[in-house]
Scaffold this motif. Structure first.
Motif, PDB file in Angstrom:
ATOM      1  N   LEU A   1      -4.248   6.591  -3.065  1.00 26.48           N
ATOM      2  CA  LEU A   1      -3.452   5.363  -3.328  1.00 26.48           C
ATOM      3  C   LEU A   1      -3.559   4.450  -4.342  1.00 26.48           C
ATOM      4  N   ARG A   2      -2.921   5.097  -5.223  1.00 27.01           N
ATOM      5  CA  ARG A   2      -2.992   4.060  -6.450  1.00 27.01           C
ATOM      6  C   ARG A   2      -1.654   4.128  -6.184  1.00 27.01           C
ATOM      7  N   SER A   3      -0.605   4.469  -5.410  1.00 23.07           N
ATOM      8  CA  SER A   3       0.729   4.642  -5.847  1.00 23.07           C
ATOM      9  C   SER A   3       1.067   3.844  -4.705  1.00 23.07           C
ATOM     10  N   VAL A   4      -0.284   3.359  -3.971  1.00 25.68           N
ATOM     11  CA  VAL A   4       0.393   2.048  -2.850  1.00 25.68           C
ATOM     12  C   VAL A   4      -0.270   0.409  -3.525  1.00 25.68           C
ATOM     13  N   THR A   5      -0.869   1.048  -4.302  1.00 24.96           N
ATOM     14  CA  THR A   5      -2.192  -0.919  -4.695  1.00 24.96           C
ATOM     15  C   THR A   5      -1.163  -1.077  -5.864  1.00 24.96           C
ATOM     16  N   ASP A   6      -1.030  -0.047  -6.815  1.00 24.28           N
ATOM     17  CA  ASP A   6      -0.321  -0.467  -8.091  1.00 24.28           C
ATOM     18  C   ASP A   6       0.488  -1.669  -7.794  1.00 24.28           C
ATOM     19  N   GLY A   7       0.449  -2.363  -8.873  1.00 28.01           N
ATOM     20  CA  GLY A   7       1.108  -3.925  -9.215  1.00 28.01           C
ATOM     21  C   GLY A   7       0.567  -5.179  -7.726  1.00 28.01           C
ATOM     22  N   ARG A   8      -0.159  -4.930  -7.164  1.00 27.59           N
ATOM     23  CA  ARG A   8      -0.982  -5.705  -5.615  1.00 27.59           C
ATOM     24  C   ARG A   8      -1.205  -6.317  -6.397  1.00 27.59           C
ATOM     25  N   ARG A   9      -1.159  -8.031  -6.357  1.00 24.21           N
ATOM     26  CA  ARG A   9      -1.238  -9.215  -6.756  1.00 24.21           C
ATOM     27  C   ARG A   9      -3.071  -9.512  -6.677  1.00 24.21           C
ATOM     28  N   HIS A  10      -3.378  -8.882  -5.612  1.00 24.45           N
ATOM     29  CA  HIS A  10      -4.468  -9.294  -4.485  1.00 24.45           C
ATOM     30  C   HIS A  10      -5.953  -7.942  -5.180  1.00 24.45           C
ATOM     31  N   VAL A  11      -5.413  -6.429  -5.327  1.00 26.66           N
ATOM     32  CA  VAL A  11      -6.025  -6.153  -5.327  1.00 26.66           C
ATOM     33  C   VAL A  11      -6.520  -5.899  -6.915  1.00 26.66           C
ATOM     34  N   ALA A  12      -7.971  -6.120  -7.251  1.00 23.21           N
ATOM     35  CA  ALA A  12      -8.287  -5.921  -8.612  1.00 23.21           C
ATOM     36  C   ALA A  12      -9.298  -5.045  -8.958  1.00 23.21           C
ATOM     37  N   GLU A  13      -9.288  -4.043  -8.414  1.00 25.17           N
ATOM     38  CA  GLU A  13      -9.627  -3.033  -8.594  1.00 25.17           C
ATOM     39  C   GLU A  13      -9.488  -1.697  -7.563  1.00 25.17           C
ATOM     40  N   LEU A  14      -9.388  -0.175  -7.776  1.00 24.81           N
ATOM     41  CA  LEU A  14      -9.365   0.844  -6.934  1.00 24.81           C
ATOM     42  C   LEU A  14     -10.011   1.494  -8.088  1.00 24.81           C
ATOM     43  N   ARG A  15     -10.902   1.941  -7.230  1.00 22.21           N
ATOM     44  CA  ARG A  15     -12.465   3.081  -8.357  1.00 22.21           C
ATOM     45  C   ARG A  15     -13.032   3.766  -6.765  1.00 22.21           C
ATOM     46  N   GLY A  16     -13.295   5.308  -7.554  1.00 22.21           N
ATOM     47  CA  GLY A  16     -14.291   6.355  -7.031  1.00 22.21           C
ATOM     48  C   GLY A  16     -14.466   7.256  -6.778  1.00 22.21           C
ATOM     49  N   ARG A  17     -14.916   7.846  -6.272  1.00 20.35           N
ATOM     50  CA  ARG A  17     -15.000   9.248  -7.185  1.00 20.35           C
ATOM     51  C   ARG A  17     -15.777  10.666  -5.977  1.00 20.35           C
ATOM     52  N   GLY A  18     -15.048  10.876  -5.882  1.00 21.05           N
ATOM     53  CA  GLY A  18     -15.094  12.496  -4.898  1.00 21.05           C
ATOM     54  C   GLY A  18     -14.069  11.700  -3.877  1.00 21.05           C
ATOM     55  N   LEU A  19     -14.927  12.156  -2.682  1.00 25.60           N
ATOM     56  CA  LEU A  19     -14.346  11.121  -1.039  1.00 25.60           C
ATOM     57  C   LEU A  19     -15.588   9.590  -1.586  1.00 25.60           C
ATOM     58  N   MET A  20     -15.460   9.251  -2.054  1.00 24.99           N
ATOM     59  CA  MET A  20     -16.327   7.918  -1.942  1.00 24.99           C
ATOM     60  C   MET A  20     -15.214   6.747  -2.515  1.00 24.99           C
ATOM     61  N   VAL A  21     -14.386   6.135  -2.532  1.00 25.34           N
ATOM     62  CA  VAL A  21     -13.345   4.971  -2.635  1.00 25.34           C
ATOM     63  C   VAL A  21     -13.526   3.378  -2.502  1.00 25.34           C
ATOM     64  N   GLY A  22     -13.207   2.764  -2.815  1.00 25.87           N
ATOM     65  CA  GLY A  22     -12.852   1.224  -2.939  1.00 25.87           C
ATOM     66  C   GLY A  22     -11.516   1.014  -3.782  1.00 25.87           C
ATOM     67  N   ILE A  23     -11.618  -0.162  -2.945  1.00 31.98           N
ATOM     68  CA  ILE A  23     -10.666  -0.953  -3.337  1.00 31.98           C
ATOM     69  C   ILE A  23     -10.952  -2.841  -3.583  1.00 31.98           C
ATOM     70  N   GLU A  24     -10.885  -2.774  -4.303  1.00 37.08           N
ATOM     71  CA  GLU A  24     -11.887  -4.094  -3.763  1.00 37.08           C
ATOM     72  C   GLU A  24     -10.123  -5.416  -4.528  1.00 37.08           C
ATOM     73  N   PHE A  25     -11.479  -6.469  -2.953  1.00 45.52           N
ATOM     74  CA  PHE A  25      -9.669  -7.104  -2.960  1.00 45.52           C
ATOM     75  C   PHE A  25     -10.427  -8.372  -3.476  1.00 45.52           C
ATOM     76  N   ALA A  26      -9.541  -9.583  -4.803  1.00 47.73           N
ATOM     77  CA  ALA A  26     -10.116 -10.782  -5.797  1.00 47.73           C
ATOM     78  C   ALA A  26      -8.894 -11.338  -5.851  1.00 47.73           C
ATOM     79  N   ASP A  27      -9.339 -12.258  -6.320  1.00 52.14           N
ATOM     80  CA  ASP A  27      -7.707 -13.105  -7.382  1.00 52.14           C
ATOM     81  C   ASP A  27      -7.900 -12.093  -8.755  1.00 52.14           C
ATOM     82  N   THR A  28      -6.713 -12.108  -8.884  1.00 50.32           N
ATOM     83  CA  THR A  28      -7.045 -10.903 -10.473  1.00 50.32           C
ATOM     84  C   THR A  28      -7.103 -11.983 -11.375  1.00 50.32           C
ATOM     85  N   GLU A  29      -7.023 -13.360 -11.434  1.00 51.04           N
ATOM     86  CA  GLU A  29      -7.197 -14.395 -12.746  1.00 51.04           C
ATOM     87  C   GLU A  29      -8.564 -14.177 -12.738  1.00 51.04           C
ATOM     88  N   THR A  30      -9.471 -15.418 -11.454  1.00 50.77           N
ATOM     89  CA  THR A  30     -10.366 -15.940 -11.785  1.00 50.77           C
ATOM     90  C   THR A  30     -11.558 -15.275 -10.432  1.00 50.77           C
TER      91      THR A  30
END
Ligand SMILES: Cc1ncc(COP(=O)(O)O)c(C=O)c1O
Length: 455
Positions: A365-394
């Motif tokens: 997921l890091r390889s497909v989310t890196d550099g994306r404008r609205h992916v504010a954070e990719l995070r997780g531990r083990g098989l509990m993973v979230g992709i947070e979408f937000a305006d990266t500035e605000t």
């Protein structure tokens, strides 16, 4: 009969079969209207069966199920070992009520589960109480803390989810829809911020987030509640419904220290993060902290309704006989499923698998989310993973993108969920049995979906 006639007959039989299937399918689809609308829905699918990481609908369509029924089917759908244990037990006795009888799978579970108590010091023991749902187990934990300390207050953490019953919704603060319009709620519950790096008002480092939580707790004790009125801290080791937020490493140890200083009990809600999902049996094991009470549900019985609390030492004795209970708690069939679940977790090495596949999933997921404008954070531990979408500035939440991602994934037969206060996080919860190929498939689908939605 000539070939032409045979073909015609075959075709007629086929279309009859299809027509039957359609009529049957139509009936099931129509019957959906009778389901209460309080169940907010992710899909309109009617399922026929499930196996491992996959479900199959009444139309014969297969979907990769990375929802796991909200983190429940950790051993996969219909694991043969679990299904057989359920069938065998159902043929023996289904309901052997706890006040009236003991039953073998229940006794076995009371032997096995206390051994899993996280970071239990040498020579100490723990005991188990069983109920049916996560919320019901939270009720048990809170009542036990109040009974044991004779103190009235519970301190919970903002963004936490602990259930929807009348008592537990007062503890929950993951989203307004759970508790809004239900005031007045049961009292003597206070909330302080969970250390949420991305949305921490004093800075995005782990240190700043932890310091903000601890100073908020100090402020609570200075302004509203004496610590010696607090029965327990109630905390998720990783925020689940609130957004799959992994706290700084020092969070649980700091709570443990404050709890010890003031005679407060530490209740860790492992309902979503526990049972192997994060690569440890309980997620709090990552910190080495010994809680006083552990709450578990979801993955405990591979889909049978079962939950429970583990309490350290003799704490459970603070409940006098009859102070808590329930008709169905520790149901024999559910306990048989739970014993089989523990065996499957151990024999198939599912805890190590969750850690390994979690790394594969996060890496992919890091390889497909890196550099994306609205992916504010990719995070997780083990098989509990979230992709947070937000305006990266605000940091304005973008639930529209999380929803669009789910829609695209669904179109490609991958089932996902959202979480987070604004439903701005795409939540990925594969079963612990998921394979390399399935993880890679999911990453590919999510990568294509991110491209398609212009995230
Ligand atoms: C951390 C946590 N605690 C408690 C609950 C409540 O569990 P249940 O829905 O089984 O009542 C949930 C459910 O999602 C949960 O994630």
């Amino acid at each position: 009969m000539d070939q032409h006639a045979t073909d015609l007959l075959t075709r007629a039989a086929q279309s009859e079969e299809e027509a039957e299937l359609d009529a049957d399918a139509r009936t099931w689809l129509d019957l959906r209207a009778g389901v209460a609308s309080v169940w907010s829905r992710y899909t309109d699918l009617v399922v026929e069966r499930g196996q491992g990481s996959w479900i199959e609908t009444i139309h014969g369509h297969r979907y990769l199920d990375y929802t796991s029924g909200i983190g429940v089917t950790s051993t996969g759908h219909a694991h043969p070992r679990v299904s057989a244990a359920i069938a065998d037990q159902a043929a023996q006795i289904i309901h052997a009520q706890q006040n009236i009888l003991y039953h073998k799978p229940g006794l076995k579970l009371h032997e096995l589960l206390p051994r899993r108590f996280p970071s239990l010091p040498e020579g100490e023991s723990a005991r188990l109480f069983l109920s049916n749902s996560g919320a019901e187990a939270i009720e048990a934990a809170v009542k036990l803390a109040k009974a044991a300390t004779r103190r009235p207050v519970i301190v919970a953490f903002r963004g936490g989810f602990h259930g929807r019953t009348h008592g537990t919704m007062a503890l929950t603060s993951s989203g307004i829809r759970i508790r809004g319009h239900f005031e007045p709620l049961p009292g003597s519950v206070h909330h302080v911020p969970y250390p949420y790096r991305l949305r921490n008002p004093t800075g995005r480092s782990a240190e700043a987030a932890l310091a903000f939580t601890l100073s908020s707790l100090d402020e609570l004790f200075a302004t509203m509640v004496y610590p010696d009125d607090v029965a327990a801290f109630l905390v998720e080791p990783i925020l689940g419904e609130g957004g799959y937020v992994v706290p700084p490493d020092g969070f649980l140890p700091a709570l443990r220290e404050i709890a010890d200083r003031h005679g407060i009990l530490l209740i860790v809600d492992e309902v979503q993060a526990g049972y192997g999902r994060t690569g440890r049996f309980f997620a709090s094991e990552w910190t080495g902290v010994t809680p006083d009470i552990v709450v578990m549900a979801k993955g405990i019985a591979s889909g049978m309704p079962l939950s429970g609390i583990l309490a350290r030492g003799d704490l459970l004795d603070a409940f006098g006989p009859g102070a808590h209970g329930g008709t169905y708690g520790g149901n024999a069939v559910a306990c048989a499923a739970a014993v089989a679940t523990l065996e499957v977790i151990d024999e198939e090495g599912l805890i190590a698998a969750a850690e390994r596949q979690g790394q594969r999933l996060l890496g992919g997921l890091r390889s497909v989310t890196d550099g994306r404008r609205h992916v504010a954070e990719l995070r997780g531990r083990g098989l509990m993973v979230g992709i947070e979408f937000a305006d990266t500035e605000t940091l304005a939440p973008r639930p529209d993108l999380a929803k669009a991602l789910l829609h695209e994934a669904f179109e490609h037969r991958l089932l996902l969920l959202t979480c987070g206060t604004w439903s701005q996080v795409a939540r990925i919860i594969p079963p612990l049995v998921t394979t390399d190929d399935e993880v890679d498939l999911a990453v590919r689908v999510i990568g294509d979906a991110l491209e398609a939605i212009g995230a």
